[in-house]
Every structure is written in structure tokens, then in C-alpha cells.
Design a protein around this motif. Sequence first.
Motif, short mmCIF file in Angstrom:
data_model
loop_
_atom_site.label_atom_id
_atom_site.label_comp_id
_atom_site.label_asym_id
_atom_site.label_seq_id
_atom_site.Cartn_x
_atom_site.Cartn_y
_atom_site.Cartn_z
N LEU A 1 38.95 38.58 23.87
CA LEU A 1 39.40 39.75 24.62
C LEU A 1 38.78 39.81 26.02
N GLY A 2 37.57 39.30 26.16
CA GLY A 2 36.87 39.39 27.43
C GLY A 2 37.35 38.48 28.52
N VAL A 3 38.32 37.59 28.24
CA VAL A 3 38.75 36.63 29.26
C VAL A 3 39.71 37.25 30.27
N PHE A 4 40.27 38.41 29.95
CA PHE A 4 41.31 38.97 30.81
C PHE A 4 40.71 39.74 31.99
N ASN A 5 41.35 39.57 33.14
CA ASN A 5 40.98 40.38 34.29
C ASN A 5 42.16 41.16 34.85
N ALA A 6 43.27 41.19 34.07
CA ALA A 6 44.43 41.96 34.49
C ALA A 6 45.28 42.27 33.26
N CYS A 7 45.99 43.40 33.33
CA CYS A 7 46.87 43.81 32.23
C CYS A 7 48.03 44.62 32.80
N ILE A 8 49.22 44.36 32.31
CA ILE A 8 50.40 45.13 32.70
C ILE A 8 51.11 45.59 31.43
N ILE A 9 51.56 46.84 31.42
CA ILE A 9 52.16 47.45 30.24
C ILE A 9 53.54 47.99 30.59
N SER A 10 54.53 47.65 29.76
CA SER A 10 55.86 48.24 29.84
C SER A 10 56.20 48.78 28.46
N SER A 11 56.47 50.07 28.37
CA SER A 11 56.73 50.66 27.06
C SER A 11 57.84 51.70 27.15
N GLU B 1 41.70 48.11 34.33
CA GLU B 1 42.62 49.23 34.47
C GLU B 1 44.03 48.67 34.47
N PRO B 2 44.85 49.04 33.49
CA PRO B 2 46.18 48.42 33.38
C PRO B 2 47.16 48.94 34.41
N LEU B 3 48.10 48.09 34.76
CA LEU B 3 49.24 48.49 35.57
C LEU B 3 50.32 48.94 34.59
N VAL B 4 50.73 50.21 34.67
CA VAL B 4 51.69 50.76 33.71
C VAL B 4 53.01 51.03 34.43
N ILE B 5 54.06 50.37 33.99
CA ILE B 5 55.37 50.54 34.61
C ILE B 5 55.87 51.96 34.32
#
Length: 258
Positions: A55-65, A85-89
Motif C-alpha cells: 500500500l505504501g508504494v503509491f504517491n497518487a490516487c484518483i477516484i471515480s464513483s 490526498e485523492p483526486l475525486v471526479i
Amino acid sequence: MMLLAIEQGNTNTLFAVHDGERWTAQWRAATESSRTADEYAVWLSQLLNMAGLQLGVFNACIISSVVPQSIFNLRNLARRYLHVEPLVIGENAELGIAVRIDKPSEAGADRLVNAIGAHVAYEGALIVIDSGTATTFDVVAPDGAFEGGVIAPGINLSMEALHNAAAKLPRVAIQKPQRVVGTDTVGAMQSGVFWGYIALIEGLISRIKAEQARPMTVVATGGVASLFHGATTSIDRFDPDLTIRGMLEIWRRNQKAS
């Protein structure tokens, strides 16, 4: 860059890993709106371990729901376990396209993501078909703008409704029948749903093209789109990566903007 893209539909939730050059892993889970961030983390960490990741390898996250009650838990997953901090569409993500419909706020995140994913891969005006819980037909302008579309019940939803509403009709698998006219109940149901959806697709594509009065490329994506491959000439391209391509493009656009 290690990006976790989370694309959540009403039926399934996709988790995809991008390492800056390519998609390296993808997993699907059944969508459950009550699933907590901790439950997501346990499930995801086990799959990541199998792929040699953590889990610690990520430095970015984007969410579409399209499931509003799940966004809180998915955001907490990114903050608590990925430490990003995720980017949330639909919330803090700039899409970079015009939404030319009467009420732009009503356009679903999944439909806008698909429009972007299609526009960066194909030229000209497009019809994007997404076969999921609902089957959507969306019009994308040559400049990438979202111009509206059609929402119909999905093929699985129709099959389930048929089984639940009629006491003598069984639950059957969706597959392409060899004949249009079924000689037993199961065959008749499979034909009605499969060829009925082919007729729906062909009819709506024809009507959209007639109304738009311009050349349009038809691109299909979604969990059951592959079922229609070879069954109709109305679909020009089958593209299973359309949605995650759109999410990657949105993430890149927001990185440039910041």
C-alpha cells in the motif's frame, strides 16, 4: 509515479495500478456501499502482496464513483493507508472538457470519464456505449465535449427483472444463442435478452446518427460489451480500457494544471 485508479460502478469496483508508463495490475470487487476503508485496505493489501507491491508504494490516487455513499470510505482508504490526498471526479478534479447538456451537474462521473477516454484515443464525433448495470449511449463532439446521450437498463438487470417478475422463468446465463427462435424456455429467454439488446444497440445507434447528421465512430466498453463482439456491425471498436484511460488522462491534466 505510482497511481491507484479506483473506478466504482453500481455493480463492480475496479482497482488499477499505473507505474507511470503502463497499467501493471487490475482487480475487481463487488460494489458494496457499506464497505469501510479498513475492509478495502485488507482486501487490497493482499492482492498487492501477490503482485509484489504494498500500500505504501503509491504517491497518487484518483477516484471515480457513481455510488455517493461510498466516496467517503474510498477517500479514507487513500488518506489513511496510501497517505495521499485523492483526486475525486466530481469534487476536486478538473476534467478539461465542456459538458453541453441542460444540467451539467447531472452528468455521471463514469460517462464523463468515458468521454475523455474515448476522445484521446479516437478522432471525430463519437458514440460511446458502456454496458454495465445500465447501458449508456453517449455522444462526444469532435472537440471532446460531452453532449448527452441515452440511458437504458443493462442486460444483466433486464435478465434479473425477468426472472424476479415471472414465477416460472428461471435465472439463466447470458450468452449468444445460435438461433433467434428458441425451442425451450431458457433458449427463448437468452434469445430475447441477447438479440433484443443487439436490436436496441443497432436501433439507437441508427437513430443517434440520423439525428446528429454527421459521421460518428461507435466505441463500446464495459463488463458485458465483449458479448456483442461479432454479433453486430454497428459497433466499430471494442475498448475494455476506455474508462481507466480516461481516468489517467484526467489525472495528468490536473497534474499539469497544478
